[in-house]
Design a protein around this motif. Sequence first.
Motif, short mmCIF file in Angstrom:
data_model
loop_
_atom_site.label_atom_id
_atom_site.label_comp_id
_atom_site.label_asym_id
_atom_site.label_seq_id
_atom_site.Cartn_x
_atom_site.Cartn_y
_atom_site.Cartn_z
N UNK A 105 -5.48 -2.22 -7.63
CA UNK A 105 -6.79 -2.04 -6.87
C UNK A 105 -6.76 -1.96 -5.33
N UNK A 106 -7.39 -1.29 -4.68
CA UNK A 106 -7.31 -1.33 -3.04
C UNK A 106 -8.34 -2.42 -2.75
N UNK A 107 -9.33 -2.77 -3.45
CA UNK A 107 -10.14 -3.94 -3.11
C UNK A 107 -9.44 -5.29 -3.19
N UNK A 108 -8.49 -5.34 -4.31
CA UNK A 108 -7.78 -6.47 -4.66
C UNK A 108 -6.69 -6.90 -3.33
N UNK A 109 -6.28 -5.56 -3.11
CA UNK A 109 -5.20 -5.60 -1.87
C UNK A 109 -5.77 -6.10 -0.74
N UNK A 126 0.68 -1.14 -0.05
CA UNK A 126 0.06 -0.14 0.12
C UNK A 126 0.83 1.17 -0.08
N UNK A 127 2.07 1.23 0.49
CA UNK A 127 2.78 2.26 1.02
C UNK A 127 3.50 2.43 -0.61
N UNK A 128 3.87 1.46 -1.29
CA UNK A 128 4.40 1.66 -2.63
C UNK A 128 3.69 2.03 -3.57
N UNK A 129 2.31 1.80 -3.26
CA UNK A 129 1.13 2.36 -4.24
C UNK A 129 0.99 3.71 -3.99
N UNK A 130 1.37 4.29 -3.08
CA UNK A 130 1.01 5.75 -2.77
C UNK A 130 2.44 6.61 -3.22
N UNK A 131 3.51 5.99 -2.85
CA UNK A 131 4.94 6.53 -3.28
C UNK A 131 5.08 6.59 -4.57
N UNK A 132 5.05 5.38 -5.16
CA UNK A 132 5.23 5.08 -6.52
C UNK A 132 3.83 5.41 -7.49
#
Length: 191
Positions: free
Chosen positions: A134-138, A122-128
């Motif tokens: 998809x948040x639902x998938x995560x 999730x942090x990688x998703x925000x930083x990069x």
Amino acid sequence: MTHLTSQVHLATEIRLHRSIKALSRQAQRRLYLGALVVSDTFMLALAFRLAFWIRFELGLPIFRLEVVPSLVFYRQIAVVLIGLWLAILALFRVYEWENLLGGIQEYALLANACTMATVLVAVTNFVWPTFVIARGWLFLAWALTFLCMSAARFLLRRGIYRLRRRGYFVSPALIIGANEEALALTHQLAA
């Protein structure tokens, strides 16, 4: 005197019950740890695929359905995430012998490791910004990785308990004394 004789007889039966060609304790542990890594790898792959199916293919109204997912992209991500998850599991000492086959410590460490791996993604998703998952998938991946690996470990643990009855995955114990408590402990350990 009869208690001591029965204890010696029980210990002899246990020793004869074990296979002469039994694996060493170290080899048994290595085989079990290898089975855990293989099991965890398959369960992670299953969890990621199930998360994709629930999120994108099932068509549940709680998710944004206008998104067109790429199965190839999520397969590539899953390969990378399996490696990440296994590394984090090792960092959380999920594969150390002291944490296996007894109590709920193994499952607590597994839950913590799955949570940390999900947070890192999730942090990688925000930083990069170009890395979009998809948040639902995560969220589904987080829950399903823990559930799938816990279920597999539970079944492996049951298999180990059966093998213990045949003399595998046990440690020798010396019981000193011939009173009723020592006899009861001997019977309990032999069961």
